[in-house]
Design an enzyme around this catalytic site. Structure first.
Site, PDB file in Angstrom:
ATOM      1  N   ASP A 119       0.846  -1.192   0.000  1.00 46.25           N
ATOM      2  CA  ASP A 119       0.000   0.000   0.000  1.00 46.25           C
ATOM      3  C   ASP A 119       0.883   1.243   0.000  1.00 46.25           C
ATOM      4  OD1 ASP A 119      -2.173   1.640   0.101  1.00 46.25           O
ATOM      5  OD2 ASP A 119      -2.920   0.958   2.042  1.00 46.25           O
ATOM      6  N   HIS A 151      -8.614  -0.931  -9.039  1.00 51.96           N
ATOM      7  CA  HIS A 151      -8.383   0.172  -8.107  1.00 51.96           C
ATOM      8  C   HIS A 151      -7.370   1.164  -8.674  1.00 51.96           C
ATOM      9  CE1 HIS A 151      -8.003   2.205  -4.259  1.00 51.96           C
ATOM     10  NE2 HIS A 151      -6.689   2.039  -4.305  1.00 51.96           N
TER      11      HIS A 151
END
Length: 366
Positions: free
Chosen positions: A154, A227
């Site tokens: 992330d 995403h």
């Protein structure tokens, strides 16, 4: 083209651009009616309280970033407001929703050790006892090599160096608040059972990156609802508009348990993050919502301005409700809005097929 990033001691920013840490505590608070002066009194003491805790373990790199919400700003300060500060705007797509939930203050505590974050959080909340209420709290932790609980790295696309400062720091476009930033926070709860039932190839298509190597998929094979495909934002000049994410995993094992990602995105203007959220929840084009939202439910959402350090050290004057002026009227209206918002959004109804999330503080499963 955006104006240059300010510099100089008078415009020293809060510690937004510090490296990712192993521990974090995110505290969202609402100011109780009549608690404004206690909050104002705390602001100049924040730096000293952080130093008092951090001095005991300087290698821990303890930082505290403070954000102030739109309604709270009118209750705390008279005079001008940051140009881009407004309440978080709910985003509702055909299947998923990014709710707006109460929040007047954000305290983002980070360190290499959780004990430092915990000690400072305790000191701050004790100072605010009876004046502000913690409505949401999350203890974030580093998960292996900076991965989220879905198993993917992330924050790969965070800008670096000068580009990072350009992305998050208000400049000459709002000179009265130069050196500040805007921050949006959301708590996402993951349906890990459903996610882990997917083959890795399908997970990678949902994210838009490879799971092991963290390499972005080629555009020829990347789905439009991935995403990564939806969170890229470009300006009118074709340049990419970036934000800084300091997301952290969190979780608990009480009851049926809950786990997820605490999203926190800093930006020079909230418009960039808001466009990302519209792309995710509505789709680009509409109808192609972010595939990750089928496994990750947003249960909170709030927006704050992070002023330069000098404003915290020497806050603007307080509004005077008794004077009956615009500032006082705005402060009174802000109290009413906050109370009404808390009453109507304390419980976030979950969309069909979601995780059925309930209250803000512990978000128990109904």
């Amino acid at each position: 083209m955006e104006s240059a990033v300010p510099s100089g001691p008078a415009l020293q920013s809060q510690a937004v651009l510090t490296p990712l840490t192993s521990a974090a505590i995110f505290l969202v608070l609402t100011i109780d009616p009549g608690g404004e002066q206690v909050v104002r009194d705390l602001l100049p003491d924040l730096a000293g309280l952080r130093r008092a805790v951090g001095f005991r373990a300087p290698e821990g790199g303890l930082t505290c970033v403070t954000g102030i919400g739109s309604d709270a700003w009118d209750r705390l300060f008279a005079g001008p407001r940051p140009a881009g500060l407004h309440p978080f705007r709910e985003v509702a797509g055909a299947r998923h929703r990014a709710p707006a939930t109460p929040g007047d203050l954000l305290l983002h505590l980070r360190a290499a050790r959780m004990d430092l974050c915990f000690e400072l959080a305790g000191r701050l909340t004790r100072r605010l006892a009876g004046a502000a209420t913690v409505v949401d709290a999350a203890h974030g932790f580093r998960y292996f090599d900076d991965r989220d609980l879905l198993g993917f790295v992330d924050g790969t696309e965070n800008p670096e160096g000068r580009a990072a400062a350009e992305a998050v720091t208000v400049g000459a476009e709002d000179p009265g608040f130069a050196g500040g930033s805007y921050v949006i926070v959301q708590k996402y709860l993951h349906d890990l059972a459903a996610w882990n039932a997917l083959p890795v190839e399908q997970q990678e298509r949902a994210v838009g990156r490879t799971k092991l190597g963290d390499v972005e998929l080629d555009d020829a094979v990347k789905p439009p609802d991935a995403h990564v495909a939806l969170t890229g934002v470009t300006g009118p000049d074709g340049r990419e508009r970036q934000i800084m994410r300091f997301n952290m995993p969190f979780g608990s094992f009480e009851g049926q348990g809950e786990s997820g990602t605490y999203f926190i995105g800093y930006a020079r203007t909230p418009e960039v993050t808001e466009e990302m959220l519209r792309n995710m929840f509505v789709g680009r084009p509409p109808g192609t919502h972010d595939r990750l939202l089928d496994f990750s439910t947003a249960v909170t959402g709030s927006l704050y301005f992070v002023p330069a350090a000098a404003l915290l050290d020497d806050p603007p004057p307080a509004p005077s409700p008794s004077a009956g002026g615009a500032a006082g009227q705005a402060a009174a209206e802000a109290v009413t809005r906050t109370a009404a918002h808390a009453a109507t959004t304390a419980s976030v109804p979950a969309p069909d097929g979601s995780l059925a999330i309930g209250s803000l503080k512990r978000t128990p499963v109904r």
